[in-house]
Design a protein around this motif. Structure first.
Motif: not given
Length: 564
Positions: A144-151
């Motif tokens: 579980t991260p604090g953020a999620r980054l997509s392309a």
């Protein structure tokens, strides 16, 4: 046009150069010769070598050797535990004039604002900070991260002048299984530089991974693994960090024949290690002491690194190249007495003249308050998976021990060095708490805890006593993250890391001193590891074989699944 005309005239000796280094010898990385020569600099560019020049400012370097500034080809500035500005002040005087960073530590905490913080800082530093855009936020689906980054999140930053390409693609199982999110990022950055991360990946699976467009890789831990990657067209980055120490194993391949395709990197190195041993300068000294040819070592440290990452403007002391120069005593000792980065002398005045960037991700530790009972480890079966630490490596063993439950709890066993390890989700997302066992700390009492917990950077704690573990975890919430050592209900030592729970606002000298106190406190608990906090951080990284733990539970990395 005026600057260009001036560079031409200064290079021809028609007018005095801005700076001339006089009396030294250039270590020519093309021929391997040591050649007496002046070096003329116009602005940020070398304009004259192998000749005699006059300058508006002349610096006597008689008896010294001039080498190109060193390039660290893969690191996470956050793991130095200081801000980019303090990192600059710490390593540039040692000859590091370019650092290629992946800010995925801070990106896992706060996303794009964390990456922008590094891009903004890069414009202000003495050294040249290049940024790879973080490819794996999170690194897997098992944390579980604090953020999620997509392309789509990353592409608006792709053409920033400080950006090289896509950072280490850690989710190598996702690449091989053609995970849609992975495929989207690989396709978006096709043709740009994509950095790799594929520990122990060999054979046809390695072929598939490289075929995705991945060019460089720093996880080789044996000469055989590194040679296979070289033969298949990858540039291999030899790593020597505070935990991952691969230089001795890879030294046999650091030859003049291989050196055009080899680079050096630190990955994760803290101010204590830098203060006691050094940075890339330490790698250079060590490699030469191990018998590697100086020409091969200095090529890997600069020219080969520049070529591998498409930095055509640096890596050589030659006209037209960026004026990145380290003035050293001998090739074997590699102690810099003067460093120029882009024509700027890296001294106190240069560091004091920099603008600053406001820190981001303050008050990011939102972990639930824990009690001793939260660290109990239930289970009916005696056979228990245990993470086995391998000192000096981030690869771990997948061990199994019989640990009999007592009153519904499998307790730590000091006699067998089986300590409780737990990961507490700290981003305020779900409050997960996972527990397990680890062997290798040697702890006999107390607890240590950290919010530097790769790469999701949740809160990790190891201990022999549940009450001390609870105190350590809760204390990190009070100080905005960091490191803490606890024994008998008392905090023995701590270091606050209020920037994303990863970086201090103190000077690197102050951080170094606090790390000395933390290491002494950990040793007083019986801890036998040289770098217990960084070792702890990598126990939560589920893309490094073989057994790890996240807030989801114990992870069998080889099967790429959480153990039920």
């Amino acid at each position: 046009m005026a600057d260009l005309a001036q560079a031409i005239d200064q290079g021809r000796g028609l007018e005095p150069a801005d700076i001339v280094l006089k009396g030294g010898r250039i270590f020519d990385l093309i021929t391997g010769d040591l050649v007496p020569s002046d070096v003329a600099i116009c602005g940020d560019t070398i304009v004259g070598t192998f000749g005699t020049y006059h300058g508006k400012r002349e610096i006597d370097v008689t008896g010294k050797i001039l080498v190109p500034g060193f390039i660290d080809t893969h690191l996470h500035v956050e793991s130095s535990l200081v801000t980019p500005h303090e990192f600059d002040r710490c390593v540039t005087p040692r000859g590091v004039t370019t650092a290629i960073c992946d800010p995925h530590e801070i990106a896992n905490v706060c996303g794009i604002p964390g990456i922008r913080y590094f891009l903004d800082s890069a414009a202000q530093l003495v050294l040249s900070l290049k940024v790879q855009l973080s490819s794996c936020v999170p690194s897997t689906h098992m944390e579980t991260p604090g953020a999620r980054l997509s392309a789509a999140d990353l592409m608006p930053l792709a053409d920033h002048p400080a950006v090289i390409g896509l950072a280490e693609f850690m989710n190598y199982p996702g690449v091989l299984m053609k995970d849609p999110g992975c495929m989207e990022k690989l396709q978006a950055f096709k043709g740009r530089h994509i950095d790799g991360h594929a520990p122990l990946l060999r054979g046809m699976d390695l072929n598939g991974y490289i075929s995705a467009g991945i060019r460089t890789e720093h996880e080789a831990t044996s000469a055989e693994e590194a040679l296979e990657k070289l033969r298949k067209g990858m540039r291999v980055l030899i790593r020597e960090g505070s935990v991952s120490k691969d230089l001795h194993a890879l030294a046999p391949i650091l030859t003049e024949r291989h050196s055009p395709y080899l680079c050096l990197c630190t990955d994760d190195r803290n101010p204590l290690d830098i203060g006691e041993h050094g940075h890339l300068d330490y790698m250079i000294r060590t490699a030469i002491a191990l018998g590697c040819p100086p020409l091969a070592v200095y090529r890997a440290a600069s020219l080969s690194a520049a070529e591998a990452f498409g930095l055509k403007d640096r890596g050589l002391i030659a006209p037209g190249k960026r004026a990145d120069i380290a003035v050293i005593d001998t090739l074997e000792d590699c102690h810099a007495s003067l460093v120029l980065a882009g024509g700027v002398i890296a001294d106190d005045a240069a560091f004091a003249a920099r603008a600053t960037t406001e820190p981001v991700a303050r008050h990011s530790v939102k972990a639930p308050k824990v009690e001793p009972r939260h660290f109990r480890c239930a289970g009916n079966r005696a056979e228990t998976p245990v993470i086995g630490i391998l000192p000096g490596k981030i690869i771990t063993e997948h061990l199994k021990f019989d640990i009999a439950p007592q009153d519904g709890d499998k307790r730590p066993d000091l006699s067998r060095d089986l300590m409780r390890i737990a990961v507490v989700e700290r981003h305020g997302v779900n409050g997960n708490i996972a527990t397990g066992f680890v062997k290798g700390f040697g702890m006999q009492a107390g607890a240590i805890a950290s919010t530097v917990c790769h790469d999701h950077h949740n809160l990790a704690v190891v201990g022999a006593d549940y009450a001390d573990m609870a105190l350590a975890a809760n204390r990190l919430g009070e100080i905005e993250g960091g490191f803490v050592v606890v024994q008998g209900g008392r905090v023995l030592a701590e270091l606050a890391l209020p920037v994303a729970g990863l970086m201090s606002l103190l000077s690197f000298e102050q951080v170094r001193d606090k790390l000395v106190a933390l290491r002494a406190a950990a040793t007083s608990l019986g801890v036998v590891l040289e770098e217990p906090f960084l070792q702890l951080a990598f126990l939560a990284l589920p893309v490094i074989p073989h057994l790890k733990i996240t807030d989801h539970g114990m992870v069998d990395v080889d099967r790429f699944e959480v153990i039920p």
